[in-house]
Write a protein that holds these residues in place. Structure first.
Motif, short mmCIF file in Angstrom:
data_model
loop_
_atom_site.label_atom_id
_atom_site.label_comp_id
_atom_site.label_asym_id
_atom_site.label_seq_id
_atom_site.Cartn_x
_atom_site.Cartn_y
_atom_site.Cartn_z
N GLU A 71 0.95 -1.47 0.33
CA GLU A 71 -0.10 -0.34 0.08
C GLU A 71 0.86 1.46 -0.10
N GLN A 72 1.63 1.09 0.94
CA GLN A 72 3.06 2.07 0.94
C GLN A 72 3.59 2.22 -0.46
N GLN A 73 3.99 1.61 -1.14
CA GLN A 73 4.45 1.97 -2.41
C GLN A 73 3.50 2.01 -2.93
N ALA A 74 2.04 1.89 -3.34
CA ALA A 74 1.03 2.00 -3.80
C ALA A 74 1.31 3.81 -4.24
N PHE A 75 0.74 3.84 -2.87
CA PHE A 75 0.86 5.49 -2.95
C PHE A 75 1.73 6.02 -3.14
#
Length: 311
Positions: A71-75
């Motif tokens: 999720e952090q990478q997608a953000f």
């Protein structure tokens, strides 16, 4: 600028719309996942922010958490200049806080550092504050501890409810955040550390706070009623004939401050008025709602249901 917007309730909607209308590119909207709603609680209902984002054509993401690396990478892959956060409701880990070019900017409904936390609007009214405000701050890892960029002070009227103040502050937030993003884009946004003095926390409203204790002073009872109106709603029990029922109290005013009004909970209900004695003074109840019924003005309420007792 290229922005990420993070918000969930109705309070957040005016800010999303204002940023979109001002021409910012909203790369994505983050909102809490759809929740069960309706009378039976079966249908999953998107949040107000989710619905608005879809209406204006912005992609929506609804993760249960932002702690996962994926999720952090997608953000971060959204490559946004900044994130705007208004009543999102999920914890933002460090990789999210640092996942845009300029960071995350939060709209918070109080004059920080007073009323950090979950329920600043309710708490300000319940405490009898006569002023609150809207602030934009650059978020850090603490609970509403970030440096302040902009603020707008808002008076609290003596009979103003949390619902009324909520709507006023939502409009204030929209205008303030538009200004903050314009200054961020031009490089003129300045940040000021919060004071270490005057810190007060606005804890989430608990169920045991919503029942009215008539031993409190009239001012305290009045502030509790308006500070919880319309949601979650202060309540008491009233007697209709031989039956006691729970009644939500939505609007009141202080009838007297320290008069001889009888024992706490003593009721006077005539001529369309409902007056109840408190620990000191008395309050007049102006708008009430029986379980399963509609909110009614006191005179209409009494015509349909004569009240013989309060507890």
């Amino acid at each position: 600028m290229r922005l990420i917007f993070m918000g969930t309730p109705e309070f957040s909607v005016p800010t999303l719309v204002a940023l979109h209308d001002r021409g910012h590119e909203i790369a994505a909207v983050y909102s809490q996942p759809p929740r069960p709603a309706g009378r039976r609680g079966l249908a999953l209902t998107p949040s107000p922010v989710h619905r608005m984002a879809e209406e204006i054509g912005i992609p929506v993401r609804t993760p249960q958490s932002l702690k996962q690396e994926a999720e952090q990478q997608a953000f971060a892959a959204l490559a946004a200049d900044a994130a705007v956060v208004v009543a999102y409701g999920l914890l933002l880990p460090e990789p999210i806080l640092n996942g845009t070019r300029y960071g995350c900017y939060n709209g918070h409904a109080s004059l920080l550092p007073r009323w950090r936390g979950a329920a600043p609007i309710n708490r300000a009214i319940m405490a009898g504050d006569t002023e609150t405000g809207m602030m934009v701050m650059r978020m850090d890892a603490g609970l509403d501890t970030g440096d302040v960029a902009l603020e707008e002070r808002v008076p609290i009227g003596p009979d103003q409810t949390a619902g009324e103040l909520h709507d006023e502050l939502a409009r204030s937030c929209a205008g303030l955040m538009v200004t903050a993003m314009a200054e961020l884009e031009s490089g003129t946004l300045s940040l000021t550390p919060q004071s270490a003095e005057g810190v007060v926390y606005a804890a989430k409203i608990s169920k045991d706070e919503t029942r009215i204790d008539w031993a409190l002073s009239a001012a305290e009872v009045h502030n509790r009623i308006r500070g919880l109106s319309p949601f979650p709603g202060a309540w008491c029990e009233m007697r209709f004939g031989e039956k006691w029922e729970r009644v939500k109290l939505l609007r009141s005013r202080v009838a007297s401050v320290d008069g001889n009004d009888g024992e706490p909970g003593a009721l006077s209900a005539d001529d369309g008025r409902i007056e109840i004695a408190c620990g000191s003074g008395a309050v007049t109840l102006e708008r009430l709602q029986r379980a399963g019924g509609k909110p009614l003005a006191a005179d209409t309420f009494l015509r349909g249901a004569p009240v013989s007792g309060v507890r």
